[in-house]
Write a protein that holds these residues in place. Structure first.
Motif, mmCIF file in Angstrom:
data_model
loop_
_atom_site.group_PDB
_atom_site.id
_atom_site.type_symbol
_atom_site.label_atom_id
_atom_site.label_comp_id
_atom_site.label_asym_id
_atom_site.label_seq_id
_atom_site.Cartn_x
_atom_site.Cartn_y
_atom_site.Cartn_z
ATOM 1 N N THR A 290 11.214 10.452 -0.604
ATOM 2 C CA THR A 290 11.622 10.905 -1.936
ATOM 3 C C THR A 290 10.618 10.649 -3.052
ATOM 4 O OG1 THR A 290 12.738 8.795 -2.446
ATOM 5 C CG2 THR A 290 14.038 10.487 -1.308
ATOM 6 N N MET A 291 9.578 9.848 -2.831
ATOM 7 C CA MET A 291 8.746 9.417 -3.951
ATOM 8 C C MET A 291 7.276 9.790 -3.813
ATOM 9 S SD MET A 291 10.493 5.706 -4.773
ATOM 10 C CE MET A 291 9.586 5.517 -6.302
ATOM 11 N N ARG A 292 6.970 10.776 -2.994
ATOM 12 C CA ARG A 292 5.584 11.205 -2.840
ATOM 13 C C ARG A 292 5.112 11.942 -4.094
ATOM 14 N NH1 ARG A 292 7.939 13.108 1.818
ATOM 15 N NH2 ARG A 292 7.416 15.278 1.307
ATOM 16 N N ALA A 293 3.841 11.774 -4.407
ATOM 17 C CA ALA A 293 3.252 12.418 -5.579
ATOM 18 C C ALA A 293 3.213 13.933 -5.391
ATOM 19 C CB ALA A 293 1.832 11.888 -5.803
ATOM 20 N N PRO A 294 3.066 14.689 -6.486
ATOM 21 C CA PRO A 294 2.959 16.149 -6.354
ATOM 22 C C PRO A 294 1.828 16.539 -5.403
ATOM 23 C CG PRO A 294 3.235 15.532 -8.653
ATOM 24 C CD PRO A 294 3.062 14.251 -7.891
ATOM 25 N N GLY A 295 2.153 17.420 -4.489
ATOM 26 C CA GLY A 295 1.163 17.870 -3.520
ATOM 27 C C GLY A 295 1.030 17.005 -2.285
ATOM 28 N N MET A 296 1.689 15.848 -2.252
ATOM 29 C CA MET A 296 1.587 14.948 -1.109
ATOM 30 C C MET A 296 2.579 15.399 -0.041
ATOM 31 S SD MET A 296 0.015 12.350 0.237
ATOM 32 C CE MET A 296 -0.761 11.339 -1.015
ATOM 33 N N THR A 297 2.192 16.425 0.708
ATOM 34 C CA THR A 297 3.026 16.922 1.794
ATOM 35 C C THR A 297 2.927 15.960 2.979
ATOM 36 O OG1 THR A 297 1.206 18.235 2.692
ATOM 37 C CG2 THR A 297 2.632 19.302 1.060
ATOM 38 N N TRP A 298 3.764 16.192 3.968
ATOM 39 C CA TRP A 298 3.782 15.293 5.126
ATOM 40 C C TRP A 298 2.415 15.221 5.792
ATOM 41 C CZ3 TRP A 298 7.338 11.799 6.456
ATOM 42 C CH2 TRP A 298 8.610 11.916 5.880
ATOM 43 N N PHE A 299 1.723 16.336 5.866
ATOM 44 C CA PHE A 299 0.444 16.327 6.570
ATOM 45 C C PHE A 299 -0.742 16.113 5.636
ATOM 46 C CE2 PHE A 299 3.215 18.300 9.712
ATOM 47 C CZ PHE A 299 2.925 17.488 10.797
ATOM 48 N N ARG A 300 -0.454 15.534 4.479
ATOM 49 C CA ARG A 300 -1.499 14.945 3.649
ATOM 50 C C ARG A 300 -1.330 13.431 3.550
ATOM 51 N NH1 ARG A 300 -1.758 19.293 -1.413
ATOM 52 N NH2 ARG A 300 -2.398 21.095 -0.158
ATOM 53 N N LEU A 301 -0.295 12.915 4.190
ATOM 54 C CA LEU A 301 -0.068 11.477 4.177
ATOM 55 C C LEU A 301 -1.128 10.759 5.005
ATOM 56 C CD1 LEU A 301 3.795 11.264 4.775
ATOM 57 C CD2 LEU A 301 2.595 10.737 2.641
ATOM 58 N N LEU B 180 0.780 -1.237 0.000
ATOM 59 C CA LEU B 180 0.000 0.000 0.000
ATOM 60 C C LEU B 180 0.809 1.283 0.000
ATOM 61 C CD1 LEU B 180 -2.688 -1.160 2.557
ATOM 62 C CD2 LEU B 180 -3.092 -0.697 0.134
ATOM 63 N N ILE B 181 1.995 1.292 0.585
ATOM 64 C CA ILE B 181 2.699 2.572 0.717
ATOM 65 C C ILE B 181 2.916 3.251 -0.636
ATOM 66 C CG2 ILE B 181 4.936 3.603 1.317
ATOM 67 C CD1 ILE B 181 4.912 1.916 3.861
ATOM 68 N N PRO B 182 3.424 2.561 -1.667
ATOM 69 C CA PRO B 182 3.542 3.256 -2.956
ATOM 70 C C PRO B 182 2.197 3.743 -3.497
ATOM 71 C CG PRO B 182 4.893 1.280 -2.937
ATOM 72 C CD PRO B 182 4.026 1.218 -1.729
ATOM 73 N N LEU B 183 1.136 2.929 -3.351
ATOM 74 C CA LEU B 183 -0.177 3.348 -3.812
ATOM 75 C C LEU B 183 -0.678 4.561 -3.039
ATOM 76 C CD1 LEU B 183 -1.831 -0.168 -4.207
ATOM 77 C CD2 LEU B 183 -1.425 1.453 -6.058
ATOM 78 N N MET B 184 -0.445 4.589 -1.743
ATOM 79 C CA MET B 184 -0.958 5.673 -0.910
ATOM 80 C C MET B 184 -0.249 6.997 -1.157
ATOM 81 S SD MET B 184 -1.698 3.964 2.804
ATOM 82 C CE MET B 184 -3.242 3.120 3.140
ATOM 83 N N ILE B 185 1.029 6.931 -1.532
ATOM 84 C CA ILE B 185 1.765 8.181 -1.743
ATOM 85 C C ILE B 185 1.876 8.538 -3.224
ATOM 86 C CG2 ILE B 185 3.075 7.802 0.376
ATOM 87 C CD1 ILE B 185 5.511 7.135 -1.353
ATOM 88 N N GLY B 186 1.289 7.720 -4.104
ATOM 89 C CA GLY B 186 1.296 8.022 -5.517
ATOM 90 C C GLY B 186 2.565 7.635 -6.242
ATOM 91 N N ALA B 187 3.261 6.597 -5.761
ATOM 92 C CA ALA B 187 4.511 6.154 -6.394
ATOM 93 C C ALA B 187 4.267 4.898 -7.227
ATOM 94 C CB ALA B 187 5.567 5.879 -5.338
ATOM 95 N N ARG B 188 5.168 4.641 -8.166
ATOM 96 C CA ARG B 188 5.066 3.444 -9.006
ATOM 97 C C ARG B 188 5.553 2.189 -8.289
ATOM 98 N NH1 ARG B 188 4.779 4.051 -14.630
ATOM 99 N NH2 ARG B 188 6.265 2.366 -14.962
ATOM 100 N N ASP B 189 6.456 2.350 -7.340
ATOM 101 C CA ASP B 189 7.000 1.211 -6.606
ATOM 102 C C ASP B 189 7.752 1.763 -5.402
ATOM 103 O OD1 ASP B 189 8.133 -1.352 -5.873
ATOM 104 O OD2 ASP B 189 7.872 -1.958 -7.958
ATOM 105 N N LEU B 190 8.368 0.899 -4.633
ATOM 106 C CA LEU B 190 9.267 1.342 -3.573
ATOM 107 C C LEU B 190 10.566 1.856 -4.187
ATOM 108 C CD1 LEU B 190 8.749 -1.473 -0.918
ATOM 109 C CD2 LEU B 190 7.909 0.872 -0.792
ATOM 110 N N ALA B 191 11.355 2.552 -3.384
ATOM 111 C CA ALA B 191 12.569 3.188 -3.891
ATOM 112 C C ALA B 191 13.569 2.162 -4.412
ATOM 113 C CB ALA B 191 13.206 4.037 -2.787
ATOM 114 N N PHE B 192 13.656 0.998 -3.743
ATOM 115 C CA PHE B 192 14.635 -0.024 -4.118
ATOM 116 C C PHE B 192 13.912 -1.352 -4.365
ATOM 117 C CE2 PHE B 192 16.780 2.791 -0.971
ATOM 118 C CZ PHE B 192 17.583 3.489 -1.878
ATOM 119 N N PRO B 193 13.360 -1.550 -5.552
ATOM 120 C CA PRO B 193 12.564 -2.765 -5.808
ATOM 121 C C PRO B 193 13.349 -4.061 -5.642
ATOM 122 C CG PRO B 193 12.164 -1.094 -7.495
ATOM 123 C CD PRO B 193 13.333 -0.615 -6.691
#
Length: 563
Positions: free
Chosen positions: A204-215, A119-132
């Motif tokens: 490092t991989m949050r989607a545009p606009g995904m600030t810390w307090f939108r997580l 879920l973490i990549p999906l929740m922050i708008g990333a394609r995958d984790l940083a180190f697949p």
């Protein structure tokens, strides 16, 4: 990039994502991560975080079954007071394997390695984790360590308890301690790799606009858990390596016979193992923080306080390990300091419970299966937390130390907390993971059976412990037999409750109704993609919602509506 606007947590235009309430069949099987490739090689060499999450899910489910079977055998032995069901050695090996497998191979990786990975990549708008590739390596490291420990079971078992206390583990045990220690040590590296991956991804991989307090709070709790992975796991790794060296080469570190200090091992062990309690608990809190707003259709009350409480728990838990050692001869000043700090660690937990309760208050409540598990979690976690305050009290701790009171408290936190959160999350995200719905009535029955069975199993153990029955003994005074029979009967109900989901969830994979993208009308980026998600999550770069948990009912927190 074709930008998309998001309203109420749902992307409303752009080709990347659809209306979450429409069926997914038009996408075709080949477009989702489950059906992108079909070979065994595509699974065992995958770098897709979602498939790796399923590899972990299959692994920890197998270990849960092993741990549950040994727990059932322990309860069988305790039906009679004379210890005639198993020999002393067999009983010691049973409760050791139960503890080792459940703690190291199920509870610690359960939510982070499965739902965190998925879920973490999906929740922050990333394609995958940083180190697949590192993510896949962490699963192989986990399985390698687990197989070492299971080898010790096949070879003859271990009888030291899951804590491996010295000098029993270094000098007096004649069982296969070293393979078990090697396995647990290796698994620790898997935790470190997972924690590192999560921290870097969230930074490092949050989607545009995904600030810390939108997580989502789920991401906050996994971030806090990852910090514990990185800071605490090396300590237990060093301690276990020293333990192996002492047993194999008689190096005097912990064994008094060689000039060592066994209390040093307790310090090193609990410096990791109390934070490890929150490795197990914090991700579960993240799960509950997603379920409760969705089924109350109400904004999470005190979002920032809940986020800060996650970091506060991860911080304060490093300073309370000494409450496990009140009877080992440490100074009165140290005992008082650890007692006060142990009371303090209850504050962030209470903040979360208060905010969940306030979110439920006057919400549009739907008592579907995930919410039943969440409400059961809150009740059991509160009772487990309150009994933890008893153990933090010096005088009471002297009386109930190493009794079944401690066993009951630990299981109310770990099983009543972590396992119920795991099952709640499994039912909540099952449609997203598999694209299928389970039979709701069966889910509600399982939640009811597990709640009843759990309380019948473990509440009598509070009474047994208060009356003085020590843990790890299978011979006990006859006057304790009724409560032990009651506890064993409850474990039978609990076992049925666990078997139910294994049946109907597997059944749903082939025969369940096709799931909508958002069957719960929940918020968050993971609910804006099809069920199951595409192989690379998002077809175009998503944008974060302006308001986290933007549900129809908005909580009043300071006398005005917060947006």
């Amino acid at each position: 990039m074709n930008s998309s606007s998001i309203s109420s947590g749902t992307i409303t235009d752009g080709p990347a994502l659809r209306d979450p309430h429409t069926p997914d069949s038009r996408l075709g099987h080949g477009s989702d991560y489950l059906h992108a490739e079909h070979t065994l090689r595509s699974w065992f060499f995958t770098t897709d975080h979602k498939r790796i999450a399923l590899l972990y899910l299959a692994s920890i489910t197998a270990f849960f079954v092993i741990g549950a079977v040994t727990a059932g055998l322990v309860r069988l032995a305790l039906v009679v007071p004379d210890g005639q069901v198993f020999t002393n050695d067999t009983y010691n090996k049973l409760f050791t394997i139960h503890g080792v497998v459940m703690v190291w191979f199920f509870l610690i990786p359960s939510i982070p390695a499965t739902f965190g990975n998925f879920l973490i990549p999906l929740m922050i708008g990333a394609r995958d984790l940083a180190f697949p590739k590192l993510n896949l390596a962490s699963w192989y490291v986990f399985m390698t360590g687990a197989l070492f420990t299971l080898a010790s079971v096949v070879l003859g078992g271990v009888d030291t308890g899951w804590t491996f206390y010295t000098p029993l583990s270094t000098a007096f045990s004649n069982t296969w301690v070293v393979p078990a220690l090697v396995g647990v040590t290796i698994v620790g590296f898997s935790s470190i790799l997972t924690g590192l991956n999560f921290v870097v991804t969230i930074h490092t991989m949050r989607a545009p606009g995904m600030t810390w307090f939108r997580l989502p709070i789920f991401v906050w709790t996994h971030y806090a858990t990852s910090l514990i992975f990185l800071l605490a796991t090396p300590v237990i790794t060093i301690a276990l390596v020293l333990l192996i060296a002492e047993r194999a080469f008689h190096i005097g570190v912990f064994d008094p016979a060689y000039g060592g200090d066994p209390v040093l091992f307790q310090h090193l062990f609990w410096f990791y193992s109390h934070p490890a309690v929150y490795i197990m608990v914090l991700p579960g809190m993240g799960v509950i923080s997603e379920i409760v707003p969705a089924f109350a259709q109400k904004k999470l009350f005190g979002y920032r306080f809940v986020a800060y409480a996650a970091i506060g728990l991860a911080s304060v838990t490093f300073f309370v390990w000494g409450h496990h050692m009140f009877v080992n001869g440490q100074s009165d000043f140290a005992s008082v300091a650890f007692s006060v700090l142990s009371f303090a660690v209850a504050v962030p937990s209470a903040v979360k419970v208060y905010n969940w309760t306030a979110t439920i208050h006057k919400g549009s409540l739907k008592l579907d299966t995930p919410m039943l598990y969440a409400m059961g979690y809150i009740g059991l976690f509160v009772l487990g937390g309150l009994t933890g305050l008893y153990l933090a009290t010096l005088a009471i701790n002297q009386h109930v130390h190493a009794t079944y009171f401690v066993v009951a408290h630990f299981h109310y936190i770990m099983v009543g907390g972590t396992v119920l959160a795991f099952l709640g999350g499994l039912h909540f995200w099952w449609p997203k993971i598999t694209g299928r719905m389970y039979i709701e009535a069966w889910g509600r029955i399982s939640a009811f059976l597990i709640f009843i069975g759990f309380n019948v199993t473990f509440f009598p153990q509070f009474i047994l412990g208060y009356l003085g029955m020590p843990r790890r003994y299978h011979v006990y005074p006859p006057e304790f037999q009724f409560l032990n029979i009651l506890s064993s009967a409850g474990s039978t109900i609990l076992a049925v409750g666990y078997i139910f989901p294994m049946i109907y969830l597997v059944y749903s994979i082939w025969f369940g109704k096709r799931a909508l993208a958002n069957p719960w009308d929940a918020r968050g980026l993971e609910w804006t993609v099809p069920s199951p998600p595409p192989a690379h999550n998002f077809l175009t770069e998503p944008q974060a919602p302006k308001i986290p948990y933007d549900y129809p009912i908005q909580a009043r927190e300071t006398g005005r509506q917060h947006s």
